[in-house]
Design an enzyme around this catalytic site. Sequence first.
Site, PDB file in Angstrom:
ATOM      1  N   HIS A   1      44.737  10.776  29.220  1.00 52.02           N
ATOM      2  CA  HIS A   1      45.715  11.403  28.314  1.00 52.02           C
ATOM      3  C   HIS A   1      44.963  12.339  27.360  1.00 52.02           C
ATOM      4  CE1 HIS A   1      49.009   8.632  29.317  1.00 52.02           C
ATOM      5  NE2 HIS A   1      48.229   7.611  29.067  1.00 52.02           N
TER       6      HIS A   1
ATOM      7  N   HIS B   1      43.717   2.784  37.052  1.00 47.66           N
ATOM      8  CA  HIS B   1      44.671   2.039  36.225  1.00 47.66           C
ATOM      9  C   HIS B   1      46.053   2.155  36.863  1.00 47.66           C
ATOM     10  CE1 HIS B   1      46.641   0.316  32.866  1.00 47.66           C
ATOM     11  NE2 HIS B   1      46.805   1.382  32.110  1.00 47.66           N
TER      12      HIS B   1
ATOM     13  N   HIS C   1      43.209  -0.592  29.593  1.00 45.24           N
ATOM     14  CA  HIS C   1      44.203  -1.159  28.718  1.00 45.24           C
ATOM     15  C   HIS C   1      44.995  -2.310  29.358  1.00 45.24           C
ATOM     16  CE1 HIS C   1      48.675  -0.126  27.949  1.00 45.24           C
ATOM     17  NE2 HIS C   1      48.335  -0.889  26.938  1.00 45.24           N
TER      18      HIS C   1
ATOM     19  N   ASP D   1      42.695   5.245  30.228  1.00 42.08           N
ATOM     20  CA  ASP D   1      43.342   5.276  28.903  1.00 42.08           C
ATOM     21  C   ASP D   1      42.358   5.442  27.737  1.00 42.08           C
ATOM     22  OD1 ASP D   1      46.056   5.122  29.475  1.00 42.08           O
ATOM     23  OD2 ASP D   1      46.082   2.940  29.516  1.00 42.08           O
TER      24      ASP D   1
ATOM     25  N   HIS E   1      57.461   4.276  26.160  1.00 37.86           N
ATOM     26  CA  HIS E   1      57.823   2.849  26.108  1.00 37.86           C
ATOM     27  C   HIS E   1      57.894   2.310  24.666  1.00 37.86           C
ATOM     28  CE1 HIS E   1      53.587   1.743  25.720  1.00 37.86           C
ATOM     29  NE2 HIS E   1      53.292   1.886  26.985  1.00 37.86           N
TER      30      HIS E   1
ATOM     31  N   ASP F   1      52.526   5.287  34.067  1.00 39.31           N
ATOM     32  CA  ASP F   1      52.287   6.664  33.605  1.00 39.31           C
ATOM     33  C   ASP F   1      51.154   7.326  34.395  1.00 39.31           C
ATOM     34  OD1 ASP F   1      50.803   4.700  32.180  1.00 39.31           O
ATOM     35  OD2 ASP F   1      50.243   6.138  30.643  1.00 39.31           O
TER      36      ASP F   1
ATOM     37  N   TYR G   1      46.617   6.704  18.597  1.00 39.23           N
ATOM     38  CA  TYR G   1      46.536   6.134  19.946  1.00 39.23           C
ATOM     39  C   TYR G   1      45.805   4.789  19.914  1.00 39.23           C
ATOM     40  CZ  TYR G   1      45.465   6.381  25.008  1.00 39.23           C
ATOM     41  OH  TYR G   1      45.360   6.144  26.358  1.00 39.23           O
TER      42      TYR G   1
ATOM     43  N   GLU H   1      49.108   1.337  35.470  1.00 36.92           N
ATOM     44  CA  GLU H   1      50.313   1.503  34.648  1.00 36.92           C
ATOM     45  C   GLU H   1      51.089   2.733  35.155  1.00 36.92           C
ATOM     46  OE1 GLU H   1      49.757   1.247  30.374  1.00 36.92           O
ATOM     47  OE2 GLU H   1      51.923   1.117  30.053  1.00 36.92           O
TER      48      GLU H   1
HETATM   49 FE1  FEO Z   1      47.827   2.010  30.118  1.00 36.23          FE
HETATM   50 FE2  FEO Z   1      48.271   5.453  29.947  1.00 36.23          FE
HETATM   51  O1  FEO Z   1      48.525   3.710  30.565  1.00 36.23           O
END
Ligand code: FEO
Length: 405
Positions: free
Chosen positions: A229, A78, A145, A164, A24, A82, A196, A80
Amino acid sequence: MKAVEIKPGIYWVGAIDWAVRDFHGYVTPDGTTYNNYLILDKQITLVDTVKHDFAQVTIDNIKSLTDPSKIVNLVINHIEPDHASSIDRIMSLIPGATIYISEKGKKGLDRYFDTSKWKFTIVKTGDTLNTGKYNLLFLETPMLHWPDSMMTYLKELKLLISQDAFGQHIATSSRFDDEFVECASRAELEDSVIDYYANILMPFGQLIRNKISEIEKLGIEIDMIAPDHGVIWRKEPGSIIQKYLDMANGKASLGVTIVYDTMWHSTEQMTLPIMHGIKDEGVDCKVIKLRSTPTSFVIKEFWKSRGCLIGSPTLNNILFPSIYEFLSHLRGLRPQNRIIGAFGSYGWGGGAVKEAYEEFKRMKLEIFEPGIQVVYKPTFEEEKKCYEFGRLFSKKVKEYHKKFI
Ligand code: FEO
């Protein structure tokens, strides 16, 4: 691909995205991973899903361990995309499962999917789920996040699944911090952590401090941190917590990043004497041409250094567009604990340096004034002034830096 046991009965079943280069808008030259975790206990529980492109990868990883239809709980830390955009694929395999999620997570999920047939248990900090041998404790972490975010802590294993937080965008075959350090390097891992944090978590320093303090007050002992991640912190979970605290408290290196753009090389010509002035005062300096560099890289370099100088030509009496875009991006990240100044060139009316300072005043940054500007092209005498400007800025950076030692 295969599942990896990270603790007894707990498996990484995620996906490695070697190819993603634009996350993104955030440039990810090293790709990323979407981590999720399967708890093989009496009640089989999946914590998080993965980006929709990788749904089959995680399903196959789960299949290598058990029949996916046996999953009875799905924890969504979460929403989001991803992490959550394959929920519909997963739920099609386990329609009777219960989704454990925060209240804001449920509201968000209702916007992404038709959730009318799914079973939910809304959880808040302190709520628990017993899966058999293991007890899962939920910790809400709003804005780390997104507003929905939470973490899941497995008490018996001292394992924090942190979504995250504490992540890195690295595609790697190493699942653990120590493996990565052995195969690549500690410096590379540290750089990914800073990148990050700077690009995703910079606005949330106060929240990070508060959350770490809350975790300490709850007496939560951490033996492993498994983010959504990058690598899992198996060897040094304490070091990543300390790194986050340091960054949240404003730690930076005694250095200056010069970020500039240029039309006919005049502003560019100013960077060299300024850089020499900074360096001659004993402060390291990096010079970055904005239009040649991905923004997320520039944000990282900004965040690493105590000082920043912005160099912009004037175009139609205002900032050069790339510089304006960068500064508005930076403002959104709500930077603090850095000192900033500006320089530039113009042809007739000027305006870029003035506007740069107006942008700085919208941010919570220490401001170094006045800036320096030249008409058309710096003369030899003006280059000397640029050098002195660099020296003076460097002295101010050193003075300001003392506040954080
Ligand atoms: Fe806030 Fe890896 O998504």
